[in-house]
Design a protein around this motif. Sequence first.
Motif, PDB file in Angstrom:
ATOM      1  N   LEU A 265       0.827  -1.202   0.000  1.00  0.00           N
ATOM      2  CA  LEU A 265       0.000   0.000   0.000  1.00  0.00           C
ATOM      3  C   LEU A 265       0.867   1.260   0.000  1.00  0.00           C
ATOM      4  CD1 LEU A 265      -2.747   1.323   0.105  1.00  0.00           C
ATOM      5  CD2 LEU A 265      -2.757   1.013   2.595  1.00  0.00           C
ATOM      6  N   VAL A 266       1.900   1.275   0.823  1.00  0.00           N
ATOM      7  CA  VAL A 266       2.808   2.425   0.857  1.00  0.00           C
ATOM      8  C   VAL A 266       3.407   2.670  -0.527  1.00  0.00           C
ATOM      9  CG1 VAL A 266       5.005   3.290   1.782  1.00  0.00           C
ATOM     10  CG2 VAL A 266       3.339   2.212   3.317  1.00  0.00           C
ATOM     11  N   ILE A 291      -2.810   7.107   2.915  1.00  0.00           N
ATOM     12  CA  ILE A 291      -1.790   6.116   3.268  1.00  0.00           C
ATOM     13  C   ILE A 291      -1.090   6.519   4.566  1.00  0.00           C
ATOM     14  CG2 ILE A 291       0.417   5.098   2.561  1.00  0.00           C
ATOM     15  CD1 ILE A 291      -0.588   5.371  -0.359  1.00  0.00           C
ATOM     16  N   ILE A 292      -0.695   7.781   4.658  1.00  0.00           N
ATOM     17  CA  ILE A 292      -0.012   8.257   5.858  1.00  0.00           C
ATOM     18  C   ILE A 292      -0.930   8.154   7.072  1.00  0.00           C
ATOM     19  CG2 ILE A 292       0.936  10.320   6.967  1.00  0.00           C
ATOM     20  CD1 ILE A 292       2.098  11.124   4.270  1.00  0.00           C
ATOM     21  N   ALA A 293      -2.193   8.530   6.907  1.00  0.00           N
ATOM     22  CA  ALA A 293      -3.135   8.471   8.028  1.00  0.00           C
ATOM     23  C   ALA A 293      -3.334   7.049   8.527  1.00  0.00           C
ATOM     24  CB  ALA A 293      -4.474   9.076   7.611  1.00  0.00           C
ATOM     25  N   PRO A 297      -1.487   7.376  12.348  1.00  0.00           N
ATOM     26  CA  PRO A 297      -2.814   7.942  12.603  1.00  0.00           C
ATOM     27  C   PRO A 297      -2.854   9.097  13.599  1.00  0.00           C
ATOM     28  CG  PRO A 297      -2.562   5.842  13.741  1.00  0.00           C
ATOM     29  CD  PRO A 297      -1.346   6.009  12.878  1.00  0.00           C
ATOM     30  N   ALA A 298      -1.920   9.160  14.539  1.00  0.00           N
ATOM     31  CA  ALA A 298      -1.940  10.211  15.558  1.00  0.00           C
ATOM     32  C   ALA A 298      -1.387  11.511  14.987  1.00  0.00           C
ATOM     33  CB  ALA A 298      -1.138   9.783  16.778  1.00  0.00           C
ATOM     34  N   GLU A 299      -1.990  12.630  15.378  1.00  0.00           N
ATOM     35  CA  GLU A 299      -1.576  13.910  14.807  1.00  0.00           C
ATOM     36  C   GLU A 299      -0.151  14.291  15.165  1.00  0.00           C
ATOM     37  OE1 GLU A 299      -3.268  17.065  18.130  1.00  0.00           O
ATOM     38  OE2 GLU A 299      -4.336  16.846  16.238  1.00  0.00           O
ATOM     39  N   TYR A 300       0.386  13.730  16.264  1.00  0.00           N
ATOM     40  CA  TYR A 300       1.762  14.055  16.653  1.00  0.00           C
ATOM     41  C   TYR A 300       2.801  13.232  15.889  1.00  0.00           C
ATOM     42  CZ  TYR A 300       1.286   9.804  19.465  1.00  0.00           C
ATOM     43  OH  TYR A 300       1.063   8.510  19.872  1.00  0.00           O
ATOM     44  N   GLN A 301       2.388  12.175  15.182  1.00  0.00           N
ATOM     45  CA  GLN A 301       3.321  11.358  14.406  1.00  0.00           C
ATOM     46  C   GLN A 301       3.638  12.066  13.081  1.00  0.00           C
ATOM     47  OE1 GLN A 301       0.643   7.702  14.825  1.00  0.00           O
ATOM     48  NE2 GLN A 301       2.659   6.728  14.671  1.00  0.00           N
ATOM     49  N   GLY A 302       4.935  12.201  12.772  1.00  0.00           N
ATOM     50  CA  GLY A 302       5.333  12.800  11.493  1.00  0.00           C
ATOM     51  C   GLY A 302       4.755  14.179  11.279  1.00  0.00           C
ATOM     52  N   GLU A 303       4.680  14.970  12.352  1.00  0.00           N
ATOM     53  CA  GLU A 303       3.970  16.253  12.304  1.00  0.00           C
ATOM     54  C   GLU A 303       4.539  17.207  11.252  1.00  0.00           C
ATOM     55  OE1 GLU A 303       2.815  19.810  15.476  1.00  0.00           O
ATOM     56  OE2 GLU A 303       3.433  17.831  16.209  1.00  0.00           O
ATOM     57  N   GLU A 304       5.850  17.268  11.139  1.00  0.00           N
ATOM     58  CA  GLU A 304       6.462  18.217  10.214  1.00  0.00           C
ATOM     59  C   GLU A 304       6.088  17.898   8.762  1.00  0.00           C
ATOM     60  OE1 GLU A 304       9.123  19.892   7.360  1.00  0.00           O
ATOM     61  OE2 GLU A 304       9.145  17.754   7.869  1.00  0.00           O
ATOM     62  N   TYR A 305       6.175  16.611   8.375  1.00  0.00           N
ATOM     63  CA  TYR A 305       5.853  16.244   6.988  1.00  0.00           C
ATOM     64  C   TYR A 305       4.357  16.425   6.729  1.00  0.00           C
ATOM     65  CZ  TYR A 305       5.764  13.830   2.528  1.00  0.00           C
ATOM     66  OH  TYR A 305       5.601  13.547   1.188  1.00  0.00           O
ATOM     67  N   ARG A 329     -13.105  15.630   0.467  1.00  0.00           N
ATOM     68  CA  ARG A 329     -14.231  15.514   1.397  1.00  0.00           C
ATOM     69  C   ARG A 329     -13.964  14.483   2.493  1.00  0.00           C
ATOM     70  NH1 ARG A 329     -19.180  12.897   2.034  1.00  0.00           N
ATOM     71  NH2 ARG A 329     -20.876  14.284   2.679  1.00  0.00           N
ATOM     72  N   ALA A 330     -13.221  13.424   2.153  1.00  0.00           N
ATOM     73  CA  ALA A 330     -12.935  12.367   3.127  1.00  0.00           C
ATOM     74  C   ALA A 330     -11.523  12.487   3.710  1.00  0.00           C
ATOM     75  CB  ALA A 330     -13.108  11.004   2.472  1.00  0.00           C
ATOM     76  N   PHE A 331     -10.921  13.666   3.603  1.00  0.00           N
ATOM     77  CA  PHE A 331      -9.573  13.859   4.149  1.00  0.00           C
ATOM     78  C   PHE A 331      -9.567  13.572   5.651  1.00  0.00           C
ATOM     79  CE2 PHE A 331      -6.010  16.252   5.874  1.00  0.00           C
ATOM     80  CZ  PHE A 331      -5.001  16.015   4.951  1.00  0.00           C
TER      81      PHE A 331
END
Length: 382
Positions: A265-266, A291-293, A297-305, A329-331
């Motif tokens: 998937l990645v 894919i990233i989500a 899934p947590a907002e603090y993971q990979g925050e800069e990118y 719409r589904a972001f």
Amino acid sequence: MKVVIHQSLCGENNKGWDLLKTTMSDLTLAKSVAFKTDLQEQTGDINWIPAIRGFADGDYFLIMKTFEDRSLDVRRGRKFSHVLMINKGDMINIENLAPIFDLLPKEIDKDVLIKPITLEFASNPTGIDLRSEIFLGRFRKLIHGYLNIHDYANTIIWCGQQDFDLAVIELWRRLDPPERQNLNFGILFNNDGIRNEKINLIAIPENIQSRFLKSGFLIINQDDQHAATEIVEQIFIGDPAASNRIEIFKNITEAKFLTRNDISLVAKGINTFEQLAMVNDLKKINTLSHIIARFSPAEYQGEEYKSRLVNKIIELMSSESYSDLIVLRAFKTESFKGSQQKLTKALHNWIDSHILAVKGKFNEYIKFFSRLAVSNFNWWDK
């Protein structure tokens, strides 16, 4: 890890296939196992060499070498198998099969004294030298077949017996424990002997290849070459550059362990991930966001990118048509810190310029507002 290996000799006895001797104390079990080690196909007109075979049976995994038995005291066409029996729970955690294969005899010896064998396996074995480019070409095709095995009726055919043991060793080393117990390997002479509920890696003598041409199986000829273009294939084969691309993705997004299916998937978004600044296709960037989500899934993971990705979306939104914009719409705003506020503001601006400021385009209103949900509002609907 120490592993105890039992041995059995199986062949003709009183005109039938039987257990000749064993190191197992449970003779009933040993006889039951022996029944599975015969090779009943007729091979009198076929030129083949003693074959390595292996499959799970009950609580054991059996690895054996099967010979054409040409002894004068047995019937013509009879086989003989020297069998090694390993607890299945131990077997699937063994990385390198080479030391086990080395225990198998080079010729029939019905009088050999057998006893249980204890082997110790390294926890992190080194890889095996894959040798020639000819083998590598065939092995790449094998990997392609394994990763797409359901397209080939769960069966891969290795034409000729040369390097088949090495192909088994190298495939096994790359499999996860659950996959290993589902693998059958061996030799066949007719395509009606395949057990399709398992994954089958089968060697066939060169002179009977025509029997398998219409089988639907993946056939690996002796001079086949295959170039791995998919990143999962490249990683499975052992390409360090491909592995590094996934490691960079994991590190930047702070994703956890990725399975082989996860990597598939990645791979669908890896090019967009690597070239984000130059990508102007909103749909591709939105696909990458999903894919990233999923893996971060947590907002603090990979925050800069994630922040860079949201800013790139906002940069593109003003010039997008409704049909392109609707993918947002589904972001997954919950995985991207501050994204709901940023995207809401950008959508307001788009509505102002594309809907509210435009006269005489009633269809644009209909198209836009008819897609709004009446319940379970998300950021877009609000």
